[in-house]
Scaffold this active site. Structure first.
Site, mmCIF file in Angstrom:
data_model
loop_
_atom_site.group_PDB
_atom_site.id
_atom_site.type_symbol
_atom_site.label_atom_id
_atom_site.label_comp_id
_atom_site.label_asym_id
_atom_site.label_seq_id
_atom_site.Cartn_x
_atom_site.Cartn_y
_atom_site.Cartn_z
ATOM 1 N N GLU A 312 0.819 -1.207 0.000
ATOM 2 C CA GLU A 312 0.000 0.000 0.000
ATOM 3 C C GLU A 312 0.857 1.263 0.000
ATOM 4 O OE1 GLU A 312 -2.612 -0.687 3.420
ATOM 5 O OE2 GLU A 312 -4.032 -1.675 2.076
ATOM 6 N N ASP A 386 -8.156 -9.003 4.232
ATOM 7 C CA ASP A 386 -7.904 -7.869 5.115
ATOM 8 C C ASP A 386 -8.915 -7.780 6.258
ATOM 9 O OD1 ASP A 386 -6.844 -5.625 6.165
ATOM 10 O OD2 ASP A 386 -7.402 -4.276 4.548
ATOM 11 N N GLU A 414 -12.357 -2.474 12.417
ATOM 12 C CA GLU A 414 -12.443 -1.650 11.209
ATOM 13 C C GLU A 414 -13.594 -2.057 10.294
ATOM 14 O OE1 GLU A 414 -8.792 -1.760 8.983
ATOM 15 O OE2 GLU A 414 -9.642 -0.689 7.280
#
Ligand code: BDP
Length: 730
Positions: A312, A386, A414
């Site tokens: 990323e 993820d 998240e």
């Protein structure tokens, strides 16, 4: 628009009429976590006082001092007053604690401390000079502190103190929290306020909260903390910050919590004045060696570095056409002389790649098996994508027999409704830990991979992305605390059951009354599955809104990178839905051991919970239940909403067991969750129906709003989003 935003507008106008007065401080604001030590019920006072009538410490050390303070604090609270601290056993009910070195009474008992190992402890009912006593003994001081927390837990959960014969030692060496805290105070994916590290006032001011943090970690056996975000800043490696880190390390040291730092791979260039960060350049290697020496001079027990490289947009060895092993080994050599370790993350995917994203980590790391130094742990997320509400296990767990693997889970939620949704993750981690990789035949569970027993790893570890922030209650909600707790307990013993951990936590955090414990534990045990149901069951994943990941956006095809777009994952079309990862598709199945790959290749033997992760399935595919795929999917959405409604109902009936402050917050958050669950269900059904073109089954209500309505929702500021605002101007 989600409920909370509609209401926020209404509240704003009311607030204009006058200042809102703060509610009075309350002891039940959640600050005490599971270490509340409130007085036991009357019938328990007698028996517990009898078994805790004297405290007999030995010689002191910072850690033994912490153990004694905790014992005094705990017993004072639980029993109403502390027992006397004496040097000799004079009557029944003495508590003797220490190591054979620190306490003559412990030495005299000749307790077999072999099962305690380096960090564990033994708690045993014994007789000394004709008096009944309890000994809490260990080989090292830290084991004594862990033993004291266990002893207090017995009282907190109302267990007998008679005939104790307990020994416990951690099955995993490195039990580490990963804070994704930035130096400016933002916690990436943090939903509990800003960072608890006040870098500006460190090292001069040591917030008492740092000590309470260390106490909380020690109480569940966490022995390491990475203070800063994996998306790292090189600044934390500069001298003023090393001094600040050293100050924190000093506070944590008595509690057995070592500090680690995330290392930005390009630091030699950014703060070292070098032209390159090429790991094979001798000047780079010596810069890191000198940096490690400098850190260890300030923090002799510094743990080591955590590295996110070539992922990323983060810098890494591939920027210089070197491998992950080249990069990791160079850093490992820098910390090795000091006994440090490197935790190298396997969460990588290339900037431009046509390959199925979930295959990339395996493709990059499998060829490097056996090429890492012995002080390196490869840190692998539980699943290959993820931290989704549900993922199959990461294929690397069955594929790196010569590399110690560290499991990384996300405590902060998240993708599971963040701090407001009630989702107990103990069940999710239990599912991962007990999954079978078949790496060395049946029974090769992830648990055995990470505790080192399967492949004989000398180095073992587990990491949890922390959900700790500056909010008064640490985690942003009462139930979010349970995930911090569960992580620590599973890190100590990955064979513990999620249910047993939930029960302990409920008893310590709220109440021991079975009329409360039973329904609340049941609620927690089903809570993660409910999130799966209302966000996308049957193996769907990554359907969340852009960037901040709160709320649904399965229609999103705009994200700048294809593998960030929900449409990339669900692949819904007129024929069906799901990602074909069999040999006719991306062939991700081939990354698992042959028996697992064969099972996943066949739609008939693929576990239903992973169906759409591995297969593109026709809408009218007959499911084992007799329903079609479409009606089954809708049934899951409906079930998820019903579950949250049920949780609300259950909680509403429990007000007499909980203080008003925490009760009210949980009630409000459950109400919010019900709205969110409905929002997820309605938006997802409205969208997927445009492909399935099928009616909703009998009894399943149509979405409340149009698809356009759901698509137009945009929340500019979600906490923890490093790129907010997301929708300014809309
Ligand atoms: C993702 C998060 C991102 C992290 C990344 C990571 O969205 O903020 O930086 O994981 O683990 O889940 O590195």
């Amino acid at each position: 628009m989600p409920h909370r935003f509609v209401r926020a507008l209404a509240l704003a106008s009311i607030a204009c009429w006058g200042a809102i007065t703060a509610s009075p401080a309350s002891a039940e604001d959640g600050y005490e976590l599971w270490l509340r030590y409130h007085r036991v019920e009357d019938q328990w006072v007698g028996p517990y006082r009898a078994a805790a009538a004297q405290i007999i410490p030995g010689s002191d050390s910072d850690t033994l001092h912490a153990a004694q303070s905790e014992l005094v604090r705990g017993l004072s609270g639980l029993l109403g007053s502390p027992p006397p601290i004496d040097t000799d056993v004079t009557h029944d009910g003495a508590i003797i604690f220490g190591t054979p070195k620190s306490s003559r009474q412990v030495a005299g008992l000749h307790v077999d401390l072999a099962p305690a190992g380096a960090e564990g402890y033994v708690i045993r009912s014994v007789t000394i000079s004709g008096h009944a006593a309890t000994v809490i003994a260990a080989n090292q001081d830290i084991g004594v502190l862990y033993g004291v927390f266990h002893f207090l837990r017995l009282i907190q959960t109302r267990q007998t103190l008679d005939h104790l014969d307990i020994s416990s030692a951690p099955r995993i060496q490195h039990r580490i929290l990963n804070h994704w805290d930035n130096l400016n105070g933002l916690v990436e994916r943090g939903y509990a306020g800003s960072s608890i590290w006040d870098w500006f006032t460190l090292p001069d001011y040591l917030d008492p909260r740092y000590t309470d943090y260390a106490r909380a970690c020690a109480s569940i056996g966490i022995n390491g903390t990475v203070l800063v975000n994996v998306n790292a800043s090189a600044i934390v490696l500069t001298p003023p910050y090393i001094e600040k880190v050293a100050a924190l390390a000093k506070v944590f040291r008595p509690y057995g919590v070592r500090v680690y730092l995330s290392a930005r791979f390009s630091s030699p260039v950014e703060i070292g004045g070098l032209k390159t960060a090429d790991p094979l350049d001798p000047a780079v290697a010596s810069w890191w060696r000198a940096k490690a020496d400098e850190i260890y001079r300030a923090i002799p027990d510094f743990g080591g570095f955590l590295v996110k490289a070539n992922s990323e947009g983060q810098p890494g060895p591939q920027d210089y056409h070197r491998t992950h092993a080249d990069g990791a080994n160079m850093l490992a050599d820098a910390v090795a002389p000091h006994g440090g370790i490197i935790m190298w993350r396997a969460f990588v995917y290339a900037e431009h790649n046509e390959e199925d994203r979930v295959k990339e980590a395996y493709d990059q790391f499998k060829p490097l098996d056996g090429k890492f130094r012995s002080n390196i742990l490869l840190q692998v997320k539980n699943g290959p994508l993820d931290f989704q509400p549900r993922e199959p296990i990461h294929p690397l767990f069955g594929a790196m027999p010569k590399t110690p693997l560290m499991l990384e889970v996300q405590i902060t939620k998240e993708y599971l409704g963040q701090n407001t949704a009630l989702a107990y993750l103990g069940t999710m981690w239990e599912e991962t830990l007990s999954a079978d990789t078949y790496a060395a035949g049946a029974g090769s569970t992830v648990r055995k991979v990470i505790d080192g027993s399967l492949q004989g790893s000398a180095l073992t570890g587990i990491a949890g992305v922390a959900n700790v922030g500056a909010d008064r209650d640490w985690s942003g909600s009462s139930f979010a605390q349970s995930n911090w707790y569960a992580f620590g307990r599973l890190a100590w013993d990955p064979a513990l059951s999620a249910q047993a951990i939930a029960e302990e936590w409920v008893r310590m955090t709220f109440s021991n009354d079975p009329a409360f414990v039973e329904p609340v534990v049941a609620m927690m045990m089903g809570s993660r599955e409910s999130v799966v149901d209302y966000t996308g069951a049957l193996g769907l994943a990554h359907l969340m809104a852009e960037g901040h990941h709160y709320g649904p956006a399965p229609w999103d095809a705009r994200e700048k990178r294809p593998e960030w777009r929900p449409v990339y994952y669900h692949r819904a079309d007129a024929q069906g839905i799901g990602f074909d990862r069999t040999t006719t598709g991306s062939n991700a199945v081939s990354q698992y051991a042959p028996p697992v790959a064969a099972m996943l290749q066949d739609i008939k033997t693929t576990p239903e919970k992973y169906l759409l992760w591995f297969h593109h399935v026709p809408w009218d595919y007959p499911m084992p239940s007799g329903k079609t795929l479409w009606t089954e999917l809708v049934a899951h959405y409906d079930q998820g909403v019903r579950d949250v409604q049920q949780m609300r109902k259950t909680w509403a009936g429990l007000s007499s067991y909980v203080d008003p402050q925490r009760f009210t917050q949980v009630s409000a958050f459950l109400e919010e969750q019900e709205h969110d669950a409905k929002w997820w269900r309605d938006a997802s059904i409205a969208y997927f129906q445009t492909f399935s073109k099928q009616a909703l089954p009998e009894g399943s209500p149509p979405p409340e709003h149009s698809l356009q309505y759901y698509e137009s929702i945009c929340i500019p500021y979600v906490p923890g989003d490093p790129e907010a605002p997301r929708c300014s101007g809309k």
